[in-house]
Write a protein that holds these residues in place. Structure first.
Motif, PDB file in Angstrom:
ATOM      1  N   THR A 148       0.826  -1.214   0.000  1.00 23.25           N
ATOM      2  CA  THR A 148       0.000   0.000   0.000  1.00 23.25           C
ATOM      3  C   THR A 148       0.859   1.263   0.000  1.00 23.25           C
ATOM      4  O   THR A 148       0.744   2.107   0.885  1.00 23.25           O
ATOM      5  CB  THR A 148      -0.984   0.020   1.188  1.00 23.25           C
ATOM      6  N   PHE A 149       1.721   1.396  -0.987  1.00 24.52           N
ATOM      7  CA  PHE A 149       2.563   2.589  -1.121  1.00 24.52           C
ATOM      8  C   PHE A 149       1.703   3.767  -1.557  1.00 24.52           C
ATOM      9  O   PHE A 149       0.833   3.635  -2.412  1.00 24.52           O
ATOM     10  CB  PHE A 149       3.663   2.356  -2.160  1.00 24.52           C
ATOM     11  N   ARG A 150       1.940   4.934  -0.949  1.00 23.73           N
ATOM     12  CA  ARG A 150       1.178   6.136  -1.283  1.00 23.73           C
ATOM     13  C   ARG A 150       1.992   7.367  -0.883  1.00 23.73           C
ATOM     14  O   ARG A 150       2.864   7.289  -0.028  1.00 23.73           O
ATOM     15  CB  ARG A 150      -0.158   6.143  -0.569  1.00 23.73           C
ATOM     16  N   ALA A 151       1.681   8.485  -1.519  1.00 23.11           N
ATOM     17  CA  ALA A 151       2.316   9.755  -1.160  1.00 23.11           C
ATOM     18  C   ALA A 151       1.515  10.399  -0.038  1.00 23.11           C
ATOM     19  O   ALA A 151       0.283  10.387  -0.056  1.00 23.11           O
ATOM     20  CB  ALA A 151       2.363  10.681  -2.362  1.00 23.11           C
ATOM     21  N   THR A 152       2.199  10.943   0.942  1.00 25.03           N
ATOM     22  CA  THR A 152       1.519  11.594   2.058  1.00 25.03           C
ATOM     23  C   THR A 152       2.349  12.784   2.552  1.00 25.03           C
ATOM     24  O   THR A 152       3.577  12.764   2.473  1.00 25.03           O
ATOM     25  CB  THR A 152       1.255  10.592   3.208  1.00 25.03           C
ATOM     26  N   LEU A 153       1.657  13.785   3.039  1.00 19.54           N
ATOM     27  CA  LEU A 153       2.314  14.968   3.576  1.00 19.54           C
ATOM     28  C   LEU A 153       2.686  14.695   5.033  1.00 19.54           C
ATOM     29  O   LEU A 153       1.827  14.402   5.856  1.00 19.54           O
ATOM     30  CB  LEU A 153       1.398  16.182   3.472  1.00 19.54           C
ATOM     31  N   VAL A 154       3.968  14.791   5.339  1.00 13.54           N
ATOM     32  CA  VAL A 154       4.461  14.460   6.678  1.00 13.54           C
ATOM     33  C   VAL A 154       4.712  15.745   7.451  1.00 13.54           C
ATOM     34  O   VAL A 154       5.404  16.639   6.980  1.00 13.54           O
ATOM     35  CB  VAL A 154       5.757  13.626   6.588  1.00 13.54           C
ATOM     36  N   ARG A 155       4.168  15.800   8.664  1.00 19.00           N
ATOM     37  CA  ARG A 155       4.367  16.954   9.538  1.00 19.00           C
ATOM     38  C   ARG A 155       5.122  16.589  10.818  1.00 19.00           C
ATOM     39  O   ARG A 155       5.461  17.454  11.600  1.00 19.00           O
ATOM     40  CB  ARG A 155       3.021  17.563   9.896  1.00 19.00           C
ATOM     41  N   SER A 156       5.360  15.312  11.039  1.00 15.52           N
ATOM     42  CA  SER A 156       6.021  14.837  12.252  1.00 15.52           C
ATOM     43  C   SER A 156       7.472  15.313  12.281  1.00 15.52           C
ATOM     44  O   SER A 156       8.265  14.967  11.407  1.00 15.52           O
ATOM     45  CB  SER A 156       5.976  13.315  12.303  1.00 15.52           C
ATOM     46  N   PRO A 157       7.860  16.076  13.304  1.00 11.71           N
ATOM     47  CA  PRO A 157       9.236  16.571  13.378  1.00 11.71           C
ATOM     48  C   PRO A 157      10.267  15.443  13.457  1.00 11.71           C
ATOM     49  O   PRO A 157      11.344  15.548  12.883  1.00 11.71           O
ATOM     50  CB  PRO A 157       9.259  17.402  14.661  1.00 11.71           C
ATOM     51  N   ALA A 158       9.943  14.344  14.132  1.00  9.32           N
ATOM     52  CA  ALA A 158      10.897  13.233  14.253  1.00  9.32           C
ATOM     53  C   ALA A 158      11.187  12.623  12.891  1.00  9.32           C
ATOM     54  O   ALA A 158      12.341  12.336  12.563  1.00  9.32           O
ATOM     55  CB  ALA A 158      10.349  12.177  15.206  1.00  9.32           C
ATOM     56  N   VAL A 159      10.167  12.426  12.082  1.00 13.53           N
ATOM     57  CA  VAL A 159      10.355  11.857  10.750  1.00 13.53           C
ATOM     58  C   VAL A 159      11.092  12.839   9.858  1.00 13.53           C
ATOM     59  O   VAL A 159      12.001  12.460   9.122  1.00 13.53           O
ATOM     60  CB  VAL A 159       8.994  11.458  10.137  1.00 13.53           C
ATOM     61  N   LEU A 160      10.737  14.108   9.915  1.00 15.50           N
ATOM     62  CA  LEU A 160      11.385  15.116   9.076  1.00 15.50           C
ATOM     63  C   LEU A 160      12.864  15.275   9.425  1.00 15.50           C
ATOM     64  O   LEU A 160      13.701  15.459   8.532  1.00 15.50           O
ATOM     65  CB  LEU A 160      10.654  16.450   9.199  1.00 15.50           C
ATOM     66  N   ARG A 161      13.217  15.190  10.713  1.00 14.54           N
ATOM     67  CA  ARG A 161      14.624  15.270  11.110  1.00 14.54           C
ATOM     68  C   ARG A 161      15.419  14.092  10.557  1.00 14.54           C
ATOM     69  O   ARG A 161      16.520  14.247  10.058  1.00 14.54           O
ATOM     70  CB  ARG A 161      14.747  15.311  12.636  1.00 14.54           C
ATOM     71  N   ARG A 162      14.833  12.891  10.636  1.00 13.58           N
ATOM     72  CA  ARG A 162      15.530  11.715  10.117  1.00 13.58           C
ATOM     73  C   ARG A 162      15.661  11.785   8.598  1.00 13.58           C
ATOM     74  O   ARG A 162      16.683  11.375   8.041  1.00 13.58           O
ATOM     75  CB  ARG A 162      14.799  10.447  10.527  1.00 13.58           C
ATOM     76  N   ASP A 163      14.647  12.323   7.917  1.00  8.32           N
ATOM     77  CA  ASP A 163      14.725  12.489   6.473  1.00  8.32           C
ATOM     78  C   ASP A 163      15.811  13.500   6.118  1.00  8.32           C
ATOM     79  O   ASP A 163      16.562  13.294   5.160  1.00  8.32           O
ATOM     80  CB  ASP A 163      13.366  12.938   5.932  1.00  8.32           C
ATOM     81  N   ALA A 164      15.920  14.573   6.871  1.00 11.21           N
ATOM     82  CA  ALA A 164      16.946  15.589   6.611  1.00 11.21           C
ATOM     83  C   ALA A 164      18.340  15.004   6.798  1.00 11.21           C
ATOM     84  O   ALA A 164      19.257  15.320   6.036  1.00 11.21           O
ATOM     85  CB  ALA A 164      16.745  16.795   7.524  1.00 11.21           C
ATOM     86  N   LYS A 165      18.539  14.131   7.798  1.00 15.56           N
ATOM     87  CA  LYS A 165      19.845  13.509   8.018  1.00 15.56           C
ATOM     88  C   LYS A 165      20.231  12.621   6.838  1.00 15.56           C
ATOM     89  O   LYS A 165      21.368  12.588   6.425  1.00 15.56           O
ATOM     90  CB  LYS A 165      19.831  12.678   9.300  1.00 15.56           C
ATOM     91  N   VAL A 166      19.271  11.902   6.295  1.00  9.69           N
ATOM     92  CA  VAL A 166      19.551  11.036   5.147  1.00  9.69           C
ATOM     93  C   VAL A 166      19.910  11.891   3.945  1.00  9.69           C
ATOM     94  O   VAL A 166      20.826  11.570   3.197  1.00  9.69           O
ATOM     95  CB  VAL A 166      18.342  10.114   4.846  1.00  9.69           C
ATOM     96  N   LEU A 167      19.211  12.997   3.729  1.00  5.92           N
ATOM     97  CA  LEU A 167      19.503  13.861   2.592  1.00  5.92           C
ATOM     98  C   LEU A 167      20.885  14.473   2.716  1.00  5.92           C
ATOM     99  O   LEU A 167      21.606  14.604   1.726  1.00  5.92           O
ATOM    100  CB  LEU A 167      18.446  14.964   2.486  1.00  5.92           C
ATOM    101  N   VAL A 168      21.290  14.865   3.923  1.00  5.14           N
ATOM    102  CA  VAL A 168      22.615  15.446   4.131  1.00  5.14           C
ATOM    103  C   VAL A 168      23.680  14.390   3.874  1.00  5.14           C
ATOM    104  O   VAL A 168      24.724  14.662   3.299  1.00  5.14           O
ATOM    105  CB  VAL A 168      22.744  16.015   5.566  1.00  5.14           C
ATOM    106  N   GLY A 169      23.422  13.142   4.273  1.00  5.89           N
ATOM    107  CA  GLY A 169      24.387  12.070   4.070  1.00  5.89           C
ATOM    108  C   GLY A 169      24.613  11.745   2.598  1.00  5.89           C
ATOM    109  O   GLY A 169      25.663  11.277   2.214  1.00  5.89           O
ATOM    110  N   ARG A 170      23.608  11.986   1.766  1.00  2.00           N
ATOM    111  CA  ARG A 170      23.725  11.705   0.316  1.00  2.00           C
ATOM    112  C   ARG A 170      24.490  12.796  -0.413  1.00  2.00           C
ATOM    113  O   ARG A 170      25.011  12.569  -1.485  1.00  2.00           O
ATOM    114  CB  ARG A 170      22.346  11.591  -0.310  1.00  2.00           C
TER     115      ARG A 170
END
Length: 104
Positions: A81-103
């Motif tokens: 059940t893959f789908r696009a969703t708008l994420v507002r959770s600060p914990a998820v957004l911080r982890r996503d930002a760390k992955v983007l910086v690592g790339r």
């Protein structure tokens, strides 16, 4: 919040659910609920993948035992059940930002 105190902006990510039951053991004769790290049906967010390996995705979600957010690589056969969703959770957004910086 970022390091300088500004709030993180919502971001679009791919969300998926962990399979409720997965096959396990010799010949897949046994069924087990969810995975070792996630409960069956848990909502996870896909924040990346390994280059050249599209069968494994980097996911963020609530852990089975601690209920804290965890980040781990997971096989796509355990997700549905893959789908696009708008994420507002600060914990998820911080982890996503760390992955983007690592790339970068």
């Amino acid at each position: 919040m970022t390091d300088d105190g500004t709030p993180l902006e919502p971001s679009w990510l791919i969300a998926a659910n962990v399979v409720r039951w997965r096959r396990y053991g010799v010949g897949g004769q046994e069924l087990r609920p969810g995975t070792k790290s996630y409960r069956g049906g848990a909502k996870v967010y896909v924040i990346g993948s390994r280059p050249g390996d599209h069968e494994v995705l980097t996911t963020v979600g609530r852990g089975r035992h601690t209920c804290n957010y965890i980040t781990l690589d997971m096989a796509t056969r355990h997700l549905h059940t893959f789908r696009a969703t708008l994420v507002r959770s600060p914990a998820v957004l911080r982890r996503d930002a760390k992955v983007l910086v690592g790339r970068a």
